[in-house]
Scaffold this motif. Sequence first.
Motif, PDB file in Angstrom:
ATOM      1  N   TYR A  90      -5.776  -8.574   7.641  1.00 47.80           N
ATOM      2  CA  TYR A  90      -6.537  -7.214   8.541  1.00 47.80           C
ATOM      3  C   TYR A  90      -5.981  -6.735   8.857  1.00 47.80           C
ATOM      4  CZ  TYR A  90      -9.714 -12.397   7.759  1.00 47.80           C
ATOM      5  OH  TYR A  90     -10.480 -13.049   7.118  1.00 47.80           O
ATOM      6  N   GLU A  91      -5.754  -5.909   8.399  1.00 45.46           N
ATOM      7  CA  GLU A  91      -4.873  -4.673   8.062  1.00 45.46           C
ATOM      8  C   GLU A  91      -4.318  -4.343   7.326  1.00 45.46           C
ATOM      9  OE1 GLU A  91      -0.388  -5.760  10.176  1.00 45.46           O
ATOM     10  OE2 GLU A  91      -1.921  -6.254  11.532  1.00 45.46           O
ATOM     11  N   ALA A  92      -3.535  -2.659   7.753  1.00 45.21           N
ATOM     12  CA  ALA A  92      -3.063  -1.852   6.711  1.00 45.21           C
ATOM     13  C   ALA A  92      -2.269  -1.089   6.574  1.00 45.21           C
ATOM     14  CB  ALA A  92      -4.528  -1.150   5.596  1.00 45.21           C
ATOM     15  N   ARG A  93      -1.387  -1.103   6.217  1.00 38.19           N
ATOM     16  CA  ARG A  93       0.628  -0.390   6.179  1.00 38.19           C
ATOM     17  C   ARG A  93      -0.692   1.000   6.424  1.00 38.19           C
ATOM     18  NH1 ARG A  93       2.850   0.010   0.790  1.00 38.19           N
ATOM     19  NH2 ARG A  93       1.763   1.663   0.845  1.00 38.19           N
ATOM     20  N   ASP A  94      -0.404   1.629   7.249  1.00 39.60           N
ATOM     21  CA  ASP A  94      -0.608   2.887   7.614  1.00 39.60           C
ATOM     22  C   ASP A  94      -0.564   3.737   6.189  1.00 39.60           C
ATOM     23  OD1 ASP A  94      -0.544   2.933  10.477  1.00 39.60           O
ATOM     24  OD2 ASP A  94       1.173   3.896  11.299  1.00 39.60           O
ATOM     25  N   ASP A  95       0.385   3.956   5.230  1.00 40.92           N
ATOM     26  CA  ASP A  95       0.296   4.808   4.443  1.00 40.92           C
ATOM     27  C   ASP A  95      -0.225   4.298   2.669  1.00 40.92           C
ATOM     28  OD1 ASP A  95       2.104   3.457   4.304  1.00 40.92           O
ATOM     29  OD2 ASP A  95       4.218   4.767   3.479  1.00 40.92           O
ATOM     30  N   LEU A  96      -1.081   3.218   3.360  1.00 39.65           N
ATOM     31  CA  LEU A  96      -1.353   2.621   2.406  1.00 39.65           C
ATOM     32  C   LEU A  96      -2.971   3.393   1.442  1.00 39.65           C
ATOM     33  CD1 LEU A  96      -1.670   0.186   0.299  1.00 39.65           C
ATOM     34  CD2 LEU A  96      -2.867  -1.144   2.232  1.00 39.65           C
TER      35      LEU A  96
END
Length: 148
Positions: free
Chosen positions: A33-39
Motif C-alpha cells: 500500500y505504498e509506491a516507490r517515489d519514482d514509480l
Amino acid sequence: MLIMTTSQATHDTLDQTTAERLAEEFNRCFTEYEARDDLFAPDTFFDLLPPMWRFQFEGPGEAFTSQLRSIATGPAEVEIVRTIATATGFVTEHVETQHDPEGDLVARRLHVCDVTDGVITAVTTYCNGGWDAELRARHAADAPMVRP
C-alpha cells in the motif's frame, strides 16, 4: 481495421526486463500500500474498472495507494501471472488474495500501464472483483477451468 496513431508509431517496445521490474514495483502497491517515489508520474492518470463500475482520477502514486488502502479488507498477497512489454509500456496480470477476517477474497486483475521516461504515466485496470470462498466453490463446481 487497426488504425495506428502517430504517437503509437514512434514508440519502441519497452524492453522485457524493464517491464518486469516496473510491473513488480507496481504490483507491490497491492501488498505494501505504498509506491516507490519514482514509480509514477505526479499526474498519472488512473482508469479503474471494478465489476459493474468505473472511476478515474489523476495524481501521484500516493493517490493510487490511498485508494488501495481504502478498499483493503486485510493483508494481501499478489501472484504475478504474466507481464508483457508493449509499445507504450506494459500489461501485467495478477491474482490478489486479501486475507479478510471473515474469509479470503480473491481477485484477478489486468493492468495496462503506459510508461514515459521510465515512470508509469497511465494505468487502466480491469478487475473481476473479490471472490469469497462460496463463490470460488460454486465456480469450481459449475465452470471448471481447462487451464488454471
